[in-house]
Motif scaffolding. Structure first.
Motif, PDB file in Angstrom:
ATOM      1  N   HIS A 284      -8.878   9.570  -7.178  1.00  0.00           N
ATOM      2  CA  HIS A 284      -9.407   8.207  -6.971  1.00  0.00           C
ATOM      3  C   HIS A 284      -8.366   6.943  -6.965  1.00  0.00           C
ATOM      4  N   ALA A 285      -7.801   7.298  -8.222  1.00  0.00           N
ATOM      5  CA  ALA A 285      -6.714   6.073  -8.482  1.00  0.00           C
ATOM      6  C   ALA A 285      -5.484   6.480  -7.436  1.00  0.00           C
ATOM      7  N   LEU A 286      -5.313   7.739  -7.044  1.00  0.00           N
ATOM      8  CA  LEU A 286      -4.069   8.039  -6.420  1.00  0.00           C
ATOM      9  C   LEU A 286      -4.712   7.453  -4.876  1.00  0.00           C
ATOM     10  N   ARG A 287      -5.600   7.572  -4.375  1.00  0.00           N
ATOM     11  CA  ARG A 287      -6.164   6.959  -3.167  1.00  0.00           C
ATOM     12  C   ARG A 287      -6.009   5.548  -3.178  1.00  0.00           C
ATOM     13  N   ASN A 288      -6.338   4.972  -4.186  1.00  0.00           N
ATOM     14  CA  ASN A 288      -6.192   3.348  -4.155  1.00  0.00           C
ATOM     15  C   ASN A 288      -4.770   2.988  -4.233  1.00  0.00           C
ATOM     16  N   ARG A 289      -3.971   3.755  -4.626  1.00  0.00           N
ATOM     17  CA  ARG A 289      -2.321   3.467  -4.838  1.00  0.00           C
ATOM     18  C   ARG A 289      -1.820   3.627  -3.524  1.00  0.00           C
TER      19      ARG A 289
ATOM     20  N   PHE B 167      -1.623   6.761   5.437  1.00  0.00           N
ATOM     21  CA  PHE B 167      -2.514   6.210   4.323  1.00  0.00           C
ATOM     22  C   PHE B 167      -2.840   4.584   4.651  1.00  0.00           C
ATOM     23  N   ALA B 168      -2.805   4.175   6.105  1.00  0.00           N
ATOM     24  CA  ALA B 168      -2.960   2.831   6.097  1.00  0.00           C
ATOM     25  C   ALA B 168      -4.502   2.414   5.904  1.00  0.00           C
ATOM     26  N   ASN B 169      -5.252   3.069   5.724  1.00  0.00           N
ATOM     27  CA  ASN B 169      -6.723   2.779   5.479  1.00  0.00           C
ATOM     28  C   ASN B 169      -7.241   2.095   6.949  1.00  0.00           C
ATOM     29  N   ASP B 170      -7.084   2.648   7.990  1.00  0.00           N
ATOM     30  CA  ASP B 170      -7.574   2.491   9.056  1.00  0.00           C
ATOM     31  C   ASP B 170      -8.414   3.562   9.600  1.00  0.00           C
ATOM     32  N   VAL B 171      -8.717   3.291  10.971  1.00  0.00           N
ATOM     33  CA  VAL B 171      -9.690   4.407  11.879  1.00  0.00           C
ATOM     34  C   VAL B 171      -8.783   5.564  11.924  1.00  0.00           C
ATOM     35  N   HIS B 172      -7.532   5.615  11.825  1.00  0.00           N
ATOM     36  CA  HIS B 172      -6.792   6.702  12.360  1.00  0.00           C
ATOM     37  C   HIS B 172      -6.376   7.275  11.068  1.00  0.00           C
ATOM     38  N   ASP B 173      -6.503   6.838   9.606  1.00  0.00           N
ATOM     39  CA  ASP B 173      -6.238   7.264   8.573  1.00  0.00           C
ATOM     40  C   ASP B 173      -6.690   8.631   8.251  1.00  0.00           C
ATOM     41  N   VAL B 174      -5.987   9.528   7.498  1.00  0.00           N
ATOM     42  CA  VAL B 174      -6.408  10.674   6.769  1.00  0.00           C
ATOM     43  C   VAL B 174      -7.414  10.254   5.820  1.00  0.00           C
TER      44      VAL B 174
END
Length: 296
Positions: free
Chosen positions: A116-121, A256-263
């Motif tokens: 989870h921390a890696l995702r947030n980073r 990893f841009a946190n949009d709809v096309h993100d992983v």
């Protein structure tokens, strides 16, 4: 990540309507000018130009997709390594020794907090809420005090494994096997950070975009003699294809841009959380479901 297989025309139009509107207005201006103030349209080798630009755009889209797919592959490795770490920890540590149950539970929970921390980073979000959700403030402190929170959590896990070996809870071969899994996790994190911090070279970003836009500007001038009043429609449709390809490259270049096309990092972190909590006998949450066709 967009889940449905059917094209989402509304989303595509939403992303390109502004430049498409400008292009349509320009096409109308060229067409009206041609009929009001007739001019001799220069002979433009549009087919040759279009083919060359298509090659540029193809290189760009392929490079962007390779980055997106590599990001997805690295997270697949992270999921597998997390499962391996939990499985080996549970198998190697003997429950007969006092405190071993807590140690196994701590290592597993630390790995959940780590992903989870890696995702947030990667998404440039605050990791503290997710880390504190899984760990006590004392356990979380050594990670949250570091600039690279997930790396701090991983270092703490390695120290606990080393302490277990010193206490005789595991032997050196088992410690080596667990350390090898931690190395795989660290390598996957390094690959993700490389993708996040290394943009495409400027040539891959600038030249295809400028050439495609120049082609769209020249297109109605070269078509107006043959298409007449149909030039705005024909030129705009052709321009839409080029603008859509440009947009695809922009959407995929940062996985990893946190949009709809993100992983779908949130969904994959939930998968790790479910698998690892069930491994230690805790109640696990439900898998993350898509929201309006998007899995985050």
């Amino acid at each position: 990540m967009i889940v449905p297989n059917t094209p989402r025309v509304r989303l595509m139009i939403k992303e390109v309507w502004r430049p498409l509107t400008v292009l349509f207005v320009w096409d109308v201006i060229v067409t009206v000018t041609y009929f009001v103030l007739p001019f001799k349209a220069p002979s433009l080798p549009l087919t040759l130009f279009g083919s060359a630009i298509a090659l540029f755009l193809g290189f760009r889209v392929n490079s962007a997709y390779e980055r997106w797919w590599e990001g997805r592959g690295l997270w697949g490795l992270m999921i597998n390594a997390s499962r391996s770490l939990a499985r080996s920890t549970i198998a190697f540590l003997d429950d007969k020794d006092p405190g071993v149950v807590d140690l196994k539970r701590t290592i597993v929970l630390r790995q959940i907090a780590y992903v989870h921390a890696l995702r947030n980073r990667l998404r440039k979000e605050d990791p503290a809420p997710e880390v504190l959700r899984m760990l006590s403030p004392e356990e979380a402190k050594e990670g949250l005090d570091r600039q690279n929170v997930p790396n701090g959590l991983l270092d703490g896990t390695a120290r606990r494994i080393a302490e277990a070996q010193r206490r005789g809870l595991i032997d050196t071969i088992q410690q080596t096997q667990l350390e090898r899994v931690l190395v795989d996790i660290a390598n996957a994190q390094g690959g993700m950070e490389r993708l996040k911090n290394t943009p495409l070279p400027m040539q891959y970003r600038f030249f295809p975009e400028i050439f495609a836009r120049l082609f769209c500007v020249a297109l109605p001038i070269g078509l107006v003699e043959s298409l007449g009043w149909a030039t705005p429609a024909g030129s705009t449709v052709a321009g839409l294809m080029f603008l859509a390809i440009l947009r695809i490259g922009d959407d995929l270049v940062d996985p990893f841009a946190n949009d709809v096309h993100d992983v779908p990092l949130t969904g994959m972190c939930r998968t790790v959380e479910i698998d690892l909590l069930e491994a230690i006998g805790d109640e696990a949450p439900k898998p993350l479901q898509p929201e309006k066709g998007v899995l985050w």
